[in-house]
Design a protein around this motif. Structure first.
Motif, PDB file in Angstrom:
ATOM      1  N   ASN A  47       9.441 -17.948  15.309  1.00 30.81           N
ATOM      2  CA  ASN A  47       9.522 -18.050  16.804  1.00 30.81           C
ATOM      3  C   ASN A  47       8.470 -17.199  17.605  1.00 30.81           C
ATOM      4  O   ASN A  47       8.770 -16.662  18.892  1.00 30.81           O
ATOM      5  CB  ASN A  47      10.938 -17.962  17.245  1.00 30.81           C
ATOM      6  N   TRP A  48       7.472 -16.867  17.192  1.00 28.59           N
ATOM      7  CA  TRP A  48       6.382 -16.054  17.748  1.00 28.59           C
ATOM      8  C   TRP A  48       5.759 -16.927  18.679  1.00 28.59           C
ATOM      9  O   TRP A  48       4.776 -17.658  18.305  1.00 28.59           O
ATOM     10  CB  TRP A  48       5.394 -15.394  16.610  1.00 28.59           C
ATOM     11  N   THR A  49       5.794 -16.677  19.981  1.00 29.03           N
ATOM     12  CA  THR A  49       5.200 -17.377  20.944  1.00 29.03           C
ATOM     13  C   THR A  49       3.783 -17.136  21.268  1.00 29.03           C
ATOM     14  O   THR A  49       2.864 -17.920  21.833  1.00 29.03           O
ATOM     15  CB  THR A  49       5.967 -17.199  22.276  1.00 29.03           C
ATOM     16  N   GLN A  50       3.066 -16.317  20.478  1.00 25.06           N
ATOM     17  CA  GLN A  50       1.659 -15.839  20.872  1.00 25.06           C
ATOM     18  C   GLN A  50       0.899 -16.531  19.687  1.00 25.06           C
ATOM     19  O   GLN A  50      -0.490 -16.070  19.460  1.00 25.06           O
ATOM     20  CB  GLN A  50       1.378 -14.196  20.735  1.00 25.06           C
ATOM     21  N   GLY A  51       1.489 -17.158  18.722  1.00 29.71           N
ATOM     22  CA  GLY A  51       0.844 -17.788  17.382  1.00 29.71           C
ATOM     23  C   GLY A  51       0.560 -16.860  16.354  1.00 29.71           C
ATOM     24  O   GLY A  51       0.728 -15.817  16.366  1.00 29.71           O
ATOM     25  N   GLY A  52       0.230 -17.607  15.311  1.00 30.16           N
ATOM     26  CA  GLY A  52      -0.260 -16.801  14.266  1.00 30.16           C
ATOM     27  C   GLY A  52       0.390 -17.652  13.024  1.00 30.16           C
ATOM     28  O   GLY A  52       1.242 -18.580  13.128  1.00 30.16           O
ATOM     29  N   SER A  53      -0.143 -17.076  11.889  1.00 37.20           N
ATOM     30  CA  SER A  53       0.362 -17.714  10.502  1.00 37.20           C
ATOM     31  C   SER A  53       0.780 -16.782   9.489  1.00 37.20           C
ATOM     32  O   SER A  53       0.200 -15.797   9.462  1.00 37.20           O
ATOM     33  CB  SER A  53      -0.853 -18.641   9.869  1.00 37.20           C
ATOM     34  N   ASN A  54       1.881 -17.073   8.676  1.00 39.36           N
ATOM     35  CA  ASN A  54       2.371 -16.264   7.745  1.00 39.36           C
ATOM     36  C   ASN A  54       1.216 -16.057   6.530  1.00 39.36           C
ATOM     37  O   ASN A  54       0.562 -16.933   6.186  1.00 39.36           O
ATOM     38  CB  ASN A  54       3.676 -16.858   6.979  1.00 39.36           C
ATOM     39  N   SER A  55       1.167 -14.940   6.241  1.00 41.93           N
ATOM     40  CA  SER A  55       0.104 -14.677   5.117  1.00 41.93           C
ATOM     41  C   SER A  55       0.443 -13.794   4.148  1.00 41.93           C
ATOM     42  O   SER A  55       1.130 -12.490   4.386  1.00 41.93           O
ATOM     43  CB  SER A  55      -1.043 -14.422   5.818  1.00 41.93           C
ATOM     44  N   LEU A  56      -0.259 -13.787   2.661  1.00 41.38           N
ATOM     45  CA  LEU A  56       0.134 -12.577   1.910  1.00 41.38           C
ATOM     46  C   LEU A  56      -1.237 -12.544   1.117  1.00 41.38           C
ATOM     47  O   LEU A  56      -1.904 -13.330   0.615  1.00 41.38           O
ATOM     48  CB  LEU A  56       1.181 -13.113   0.899  1.00 41.38           C
ATOM     49  N   ALA A  57      -1.702 -11.385   0.959  1.00 35.58           N
ATOM     50  CA  ALA A  57      -2.992 -10.896   0.514  1.00 35.58           C
ATOM     51  C   ALA A  57      -2.809  -9.826  -0.547  1.00 35.58           C
ATOM     52  O   ALA A  57      -2.071  -8.922  -0.389  1.00 35.58           O
ATOM     53  CB  ALA A  57      -4.255 -10.902   1.371  1.00 35.58           C
ATOM     54  N   PHE A  58      -3.370  -9.862  -1.819  1.00 37.11           N
ATOM     55  CA  PHE A  58      -3.335  -8.949  -2.767  1.00 37.11           C
ATOM     56  C   PHE A  58      -4.685  -8.822  -3.538  1.00 37.11           C
ATOM     57  O   PHE A  58      -5.476  -9.845  -3.745  1.00 37.11           O
ATOM     58  CB  PHE A  58      -2.216  -8.729  -3.620  1.00 37.11           C
ATOM     59  N   THR A  59      -5.096  -7.718  -3.656  1.00 37.32           N
ATOM     60  CA  THR A  59      -6.138  -7.415  -4.742  1.00 37.32           C
ATOM     61  C   THR A  59      -5.993  -6.348  -5.486  1.00 37.32           C
ATOM     62  O   THR A  59      -5.549  -5.089  -5.190  1.00 37.32           O
ATOM     63  CB  THR A  59      -7.488  -7.022  -4.013  1.00 37.32           C
ATOM     64  N   PHE A  60      -6.015  -6.579  -6.834  1.00 37.59           N
ATOM     65  CA  PHE A  60      -6.009  -5.592  -7.898  1.00 37.59           C
ATOM     66  C   PHE A  60      -7.338  -5.308  -8.538  1.00 37.59           C
ATOM     67  O   PHE A  60      -8.295  -6.089  -8.810  1.00 37.59           O
ATOM     68  CB  PHE A  60      -5.214  -6.080  -9.339  1.00 37.59           C
ATOM     69  N   TYR A  61      -7.389  -3.941  -8.303  1.00 35.29           N
ATOM     70  CA  TYR A  61      -8.701  -3.512  -8.917  1.00 35.29           C
ATOM     71  C   TYR A  61      -8.813  -2.149 -10.004  1.00 35.29           C
ATOM     72  O   TYR A  61      -7.665  -1.653  -9.967  1.00 35.29           O
ATOM     73  CB  TYR A  61      -9.694  -3.204  -7.949  1.00 35.29           C
TER      74      TYR A  61
END
Length: 282
Positions: A47-61
C-alpha cells in the motif's frame, strides 16, 4: 573438455588462493588464502503510495588463492567466481553476475628486474546467461560455452605487493558448443567452427593499494592482441574498492570494463555497489 577444465580448476584451487602477498611475507611451501561473500538486497512494499516494486537481489562471490613458495620458484594460483540474480516483482528472476576466472602462474627469480614466467588462464560463465534487452530474453552463454583458455610465456615484474605486470607470447583457444558465434570463422561460409585458435601477445597488470586502515583499491588489467590483428586489443579492466566495516561486513564498489569484439562490437561496462557478508577461510 568441460570435465578436464573442472578437474584442472578444482585441483589447483583445492590447494589454494586470492590476495597478493609480498615475497618477504611468504613462508616456504603453501600459502593459501580465500574469501567467500554474499551480497543481499531486498525491498518490499505494501500500500505504498509513492510507487515501487518488490525486489530481491543476491550475489555470491569467492576469491581463492594459493602461493607455493620455494625460492627461487613461486607458483601462484587464483580463482575468482561470482554468481548473482535479481527478482523483480512480475518480472521473475534475472541473472546479474555470472563468471569464473582462473589463473595459475609459475615464475623463477633470476635476480633480474624481471623474471621469466609461464601462465595459464581460464575464463567462462558459471551457468546460463541471457540477453534481457530483447523480449523474450535470449540465452547467449552457458558454462564453457564459450570458454577461453590462454597460455602465455614471457617476463614478469613483481617487486613488492602493490604492483605487478607481465608481458608474454600467448596462445588462446576459444571453445563453444551451442553459441558458435564466438568461434565461427565468417570466411568459411559452408562450415560452422566450434573452436578458434589465436596466437598473439598478452599483458596483465595488477595493482592493490590500501589507502586507509579498512579500505583498499585493487585493479586488474588484461590485454590480448592477435598477431594478425595487432591494432585490435581485447581489454578487461576490473576495478574494486572495498571498505571493511568489521570482520564480517564490507562495502564493495566494483566496475568492470570489457572490450572484446568477438563478444560485442560495443564496449561492455558493469558497475555494482554492494553491502555484503564476508568470511575469510584462510
Amino acid at each position: 573438455m568441460k570435465i578436464i577444465i573442472i578437474t584442472f580448476v578444482l585441483f589447483f584451487t583445492s590447494i589454494s588462493f586470492s590476495q597478493t602477498v609480498a615475497d618477504s611475507l611468504l613462508k616456504p611451501g603453501w600459502n593459501p588464502n580465500g574469501v567467500v561473500g554474499l551480497n543481499l538486497s531486498q525491498i518490499a512494499f505494501s500500500n505504498w503510495t509513492q510507487g515501487g516494486s518488490n525486489s530481491l537481489a543476491f550475489t555470491f562471490y569467492s576469491n581463492f588463492g594459493a602461493v607455493y613458495f620455494n625460492y627461487p620458484w613461486k607458483w601462484k594460483s587464483y580463482l575468482k567466481s561470482a554468481f548473482g540474480r535479481t527478482k523483480l516483482e512480475d518480472a521473475g528472476y534475472r541473472t546479474t553476475d555470472n563468471e569464473i576466472y582462473f589463473e595459475t602462474l609459475l615464475s623463477r627469480d633470476i635476480n633480474w628486474a624481471v623474471d621469466p614466467y609461464f601462465a595459464v588462464t581460464i575464463r567462462s560463465a558459471v551457468t546460463k546467461g541471457y540477453d534481457y534487452t530483447v523480449t523474450p530474453s535470449v540465452q547467449i552463454v552457458d558454462f564453457f560455452d564459450p570458454g577461453y583458455v590462454t597460455e602465455s610465456l614471457g617476463f614478469l615484474y613483481n617487486e613488492g605487493s602493490v604492483f605487478s605486470t607481465r608481458l608474454g607470447l600467448a596462445i588462446q583457444q576459444t571453445f563453444a558448443k551451442k553459441f558458435t558465434g564466438y568461434t565461427d570463422d565468417l570466411e568459411t561460409l559452408n562450415e560452422i567452427e566450434d573452436f578458434k585458435f589465436d596466437t598473439g601477445l598478452e599483458s596483465v597488470s595488477e595493482l592493490k593499494y590500501d589507502f586507509a586502515t579498512n579500505m583498499s583499491y585493487s585493479s586488474f588489467l588484461r590485454l590480448f592482441s592477435r598477431f594478425n590483428q595487432l591494432d585490435v586489443w581485447d581489454i578487461r579492466w576490473d576495478n574494486n574498492i572495498a571498505a571493511k566495516v568489521n570482520d564480517y561486513v564490507s562495502v564493495n564498489l566494483n566496475v568492470v570494463l570489457v572490450h572484446e569484439i568477438s563478444q560485442s562490437r560495443k564496449t561492455q561496462l558493469k558497475e555494482a555497489l554492494q553491502l555484503g557478508i564476508i568470511y575469510t577461510i584462510f
